[in-house]
Design a protein around this motif. Structure first.
Motif, PDB file in Angstrom:
ATOM      1  N   LEU A  35       0.828  -1.206   0.000  1.00  0.00           N
ATOM      2  CA  LEU A  35       0.000   0.000   0.000  1.00  0.00           C
ATOM      3  C   LEU A  35       0.863   1.257   0.000  1.00  0.00           C
ATOM      4  O   LEU A  35       0.580   2.211  -0.735  1.00  0.00           O
ATOM      5  N   LEU A  36       1.933   1.255   0.782  1.00  0.00           N
ATOM      6  CA  LEU A  36       2.854   2.394   0.748  1.00  0.00           C
ATOM      7  C   LEU A  36       3.483   2.534  -0.631  1.00  0.00           C
ATOM      8  O   LEU A  36       3.607   3.643  -1.159  1.00  0.00           O
ATOM      9  N   GLU A  37       3.868   1.416  -1.216  1.00  0.00           N
ATOM     10  CA  GLU A  37       4.480   1.430  -2.555  1.00  0.00           C
ATOM     11  C   GLU A  37       3.491   1.956  -3.596  1.00  0.00           C
ATOM     12  O   GLU A  37       3.860   2.755  -4.457  1.00  0.00           O
ATOM     13  N   GLU A  38       2.240   1.526  -3.498  1.00  0.00           N
ATOM     14  CA  GLU A  38       1.196   2.020  -4.412  1.00  0.00           C
ATOM     15  C   GLU A  38       1.022   3.528  -4.254  1.00  0.00           C
ATOM     16  O   GLU A  38       0.876   4.263  -5.232  1.00  0.00           O
ATOM     17  N   THR A  39       1.064   3.994  -3.020  1.00  0.00           N
ATOM     18  CA  THR A  39       0.833   5.404  -2.727  1.00  0.00           C
ATOM     19  C   THR A  39       2.014   6.280  -3.122  1.00  0.00           C
ATOM     20  O   THR A  39       1.832   7.366  -3.679  1.00  0.00           O
ATOM     21  N   LEU A  40       3.226   5.812  -2.840  1.00  0.00           N
ATOM     22  CA  LEU A  40       4.415   6.649  -3.025  1.00  0.00           C
ATOM     23  C   LEU A  40       5.164   6.390  -4.328  1.00  0.00           C
ATOM     24  O   LEU A  40       5.992   7.201  -4.729  1.00  0.00           O
ATOM     25  N   GLY A  41       4.924   5.261  -4.969  1.00  0.00           N
ATOM     26  CA  GLY A  41       5.521   5.018  -6.274  1.00  0.00           C
ATOM     27  C   GLY A  41       6.827   4.255  -6.242  1.00  0.00           C
ATOM     28  O   GLY A  41       7.283   3.766  -5.206  1.00  0.00           O
ATOM     29  N   ALA A  42       7.427   4.164  -7.403  1.00  0.00           N
ATOM     30  CA  ALA A  42       8.581   3.298  -7.650  1.00  0.00           C
ATOM     31  C   ALA A  42       9.835   3.708  -6.893  1.00  0.00           C
ATOM     32  O   ALA A  42      10.740   2.899  -6.739  1.00  0.00           O
ATOM     33  N   HIS A  43       9.915   4.934  -6.433  1.00  0.00           N
ATOM     34  CA  HIS A  43      11.135   5.388  -5.751  1.00  0.00           C
ATOM     35  C   HIS A  43      11.187   5.003  -4.274  1.00  0.00           C
ATOM     36  O   HIS A  43      12.140   5.360  -3.580  1.00  0.00           O
ATOM     37  N   LEU A  44      10.193   4.264  -3.800  1.00  0.00           N
ATOM     38  CA  LEU A  44      10.164   3.888  -2.385  1.00  0.00           C
ATOM     39  C   LEU A  44      11.288   2.894  -2.083  1.00  0.00           C
ATOM     40  O   LEU A  44      11.400   1.853  -2.709  1.00  0.00           O
ATOM     41  N   ASP A  45      12.119   3.240  -1.137  1.00  0.00           N
ATOM     42  CA  ASP A  45      13.244   2.386  -0.748  1.00  0.00           C
ATOM     43  C   ASP A  45      12.729   1.127  -0.061  1.00  0.00           C
ATOM     44  O   ASP A  45      11.793   1.189   0.730  1.00  0.00           O
ATOM     45  N   PRO A  46      13.358  -0.028  -0.341  1.00  0.00           N
ATOM     46  CA  PRO A  46      12.942  -1.262   0.348  1.00  0.00           C
ATOM     47  C   PRO A  46      13.108  -1.177   1.867  1.00  0.00           C
ATOM     48  O   PRO A  46      12.442  -1.907   2.606  1.00  0.00           O
ATOM     49  N   VAL A  47      13.972  -0.286   2.334  1.00  0.00           N
ATOM     50  CA  VAL A  47      14.141  -0.099   3.779  1.00  0.00           C
ATOM     51  C   VAL A  47      13.080   0.909   4.241  1.00  0.00           C
ATOM     52  O   VAL A  47      13.360   2.016   4.659  1.00  0.00           O
ATOM     53  N   THR A  48      11.842   0.469   4.096  1.00  0.00           N
ATOM     54  CA  THR A  48      10.671   1.224   4.517  1.00  0.00           C
ATOM     55  C   THR A  48       9.943   0.323   5.506  1.00  0.00           C
ATOM     56  O   THR A  48       9.512  -0.767   5.144  1.00  0.00           O
ATOM     57  N   TYR A  49       9.821   0.778   6.725  1.00  0.00           N
ATOM     58  CA  TYR A  49       9.346  -0.094   7.791  1.00  0.00           C
ATOM     59  C   TYR A  49       7.840  -0.076   7.966  1.00  0.00           C
ATOM     60  O   TYR A  49       7.195   0.970   7.903  1.00  0.00           O
ATOM     61  N   VAL A  50       7.313  -1.259   8.186  1.00  0.00           N
ATOM     62  CA  VAL A  50       5.955  -1.465   8.674  1.00  0.00           C
ATOM     63  C   VAL A  50       6.138  -2.097  10.047  1.00  0.00           C
ATOM     64  O   VAL A  50       6.808  -3.118  10.183  1.00  0.00           O
ATOM     65  N   VAL A  51       5.561  -1.475  11.062  1.00  0.00           N
ATOM     66  CA  VAL A  51       5.758  -1.909  12.442  1.00  0.00           C
ATOM     67  C   VAL A  51       4.404  -2.268  13.058  1.00  0.00           C
ATOM     68  O   VAL A  51       3.446  -1.493  12.968  1.00  0.00           O
ATOM     69  N   ILE A  52       4.349  -3.436  13.658  1.00  0.00           N
ATOM     70  CA  ILE A  52       3.170  -3.850  14.424  1.00  0.00           C
ATOM     71  C   ILE A  52       3.576  -3.839  15.890  1.00  0.00           C
ATOM     72  O   ILE A  52       4.489  -4.548  16.294  1.00  0.00           O
ATOM     73  N   ARG A  53       2.918  -3.003  16.664  1.00  0.00           N
ATOM     74  CA  ARG A  53       3.192  -2.936  18.103  1.00  0.00           C
ATOM     75  C   ARG A  53       2.076  -3.658  18.848  1.00  0.00           C
ATOM     76  O   ARG A  53       0.914  -3.277  18.754  1.00  0.00           O
ATOM     77  N   ASP A  54       2.456  -4.695  19.577  1.00  0.00           N
ATOM     78  CA  ASP A  54       1.517  -5.431  20.413  1.00  0.00           C
ATOM     79  C   ASP A  54       1.501  -4.768  21.788  1.00  0.00           C
ATOM     80  O   ASP A  54       2.507  -4.780  22.491  1.00  0.00           O
ATOM     81  N   ILE A  55       0.352  -4.213  22.162  1.00  0.00           N
ATOM     82  CA  ILE A  55       0.220  -3.491  23.420  1.00  0.00           C
ATOM     83  C   ILE A  55      -0.588  -4.359  24.393  1.00  0.00           C
ATOM     84  O   ILE A  55      -1.642  -4.889  24.033  1.00  0.00           O
ATOM     85  N   ALA A  56      -0.101  -4.486  25.618  1.00  0.00           N
ATOM     86  CA  ALA A  56      -0.840  -5.239  26.637  1.00  0.00           C
ATOM     87  C   ALA A  56      -2.238  -4.642  26.785  1.00  0.00           C
ATOM     88  O   ALA A  56      -2.412  -3.422  26.762  1.00  0.00           O
ATOM     89  N   MET A  57      -3.232  -5.516  26.915  1.00  0.00           N
ATOM     90  CA  MET A  57      -4.619  -5.062  26.958  1.00  0.00           C
ATOM     91  C   MET A  57      -4.930  -4.143  28.140  1.00  0.00           C
ATOM     92  O   MET A  57      -5.852  -3.338  28.057  1.00  0.00           O
ATOM     93  N   ASP A  58      -4.155  -4.246  29.204  1.00  0.00           N
ATOM     94  CA  ASP A  58      -4.404  -3.361  30.346  1.00  0.00           C
ATOM     95  C   ASP A  58      -3.663  -2.032  30.211  1.00  0.00           C
ATOM     96  O   ASP A  58      -3.731  -1.189  31.101  1.00  0.00           O
TER      97      ASP A  58
END
Length: 130
Positions: free
Chosen positions: A89-112
């Motif tokens: 989705l980031l690549e679709e939005t930003l185009g071909a110049h997007l560096d592969p070192v582009t992070y997607v981060v999932i943060r697991d937060i304790a429910m409390d």
């Protein structure tokens, strides 16, 4: 109840493009992670491209995609699929110049440790279980 924070640099989105990005990010959270659309918040922010480097190199475009979810609610496979799709989705939005070192981060937060409407996710879980 995910919170998605998407940061972009090097490209100014139109209102329609921003809405598309928000809609698609929500769709990914719902379809790949099983989250509820009505409890999904998405923030898209822009930052000057001059503020962003990768490997000490200036970029033409850059992005970062972060999602906060409740700990223990998704498998490693679900998260891997989400990361792949969010990067696309980031690549679709930003185009071909997007560096592969582009992070997607999932943060697991304790429910409390987080919630909305003045209630923690843990208190919601307990109420549903009762």
């Amino acid at each position: 109840m995910p919170f998605l924070h998407i940061r972009l640099a090097g490209r100014t989105l139109t209102d329609g493009e921003r809405l598309h990005l928000q809609d698609e990010a929500t769709r990914l959270a719902v379809t790949l992670l099983g989250k509820r659309a009505e409890a999904t918040a998405v923030l898209v922010e822009g930052t000057p491209i001059a503020d962003w480097t990768i490997g000490a190199r200036r970029q033409k475009v850059a992005g970062h995609f972060e999602i906060l979810i409740s700990e223990g609610t998704n498998t490693a496979e679900e998260k891997a699929r989400f990361i792949t799709a969010a990067y696309a989705l980031l690549e679709e939005t930003l185009g071909a110049h997007l560096d592969p070192v582009t992070y997607v981060v999932i943060r697991d937060i304790a429910m409390d440790s987080w919630g909305y409407g003045g209630q923690t996710q843990e208190s919601r879980r307990v109420a549903v279980a009762a």
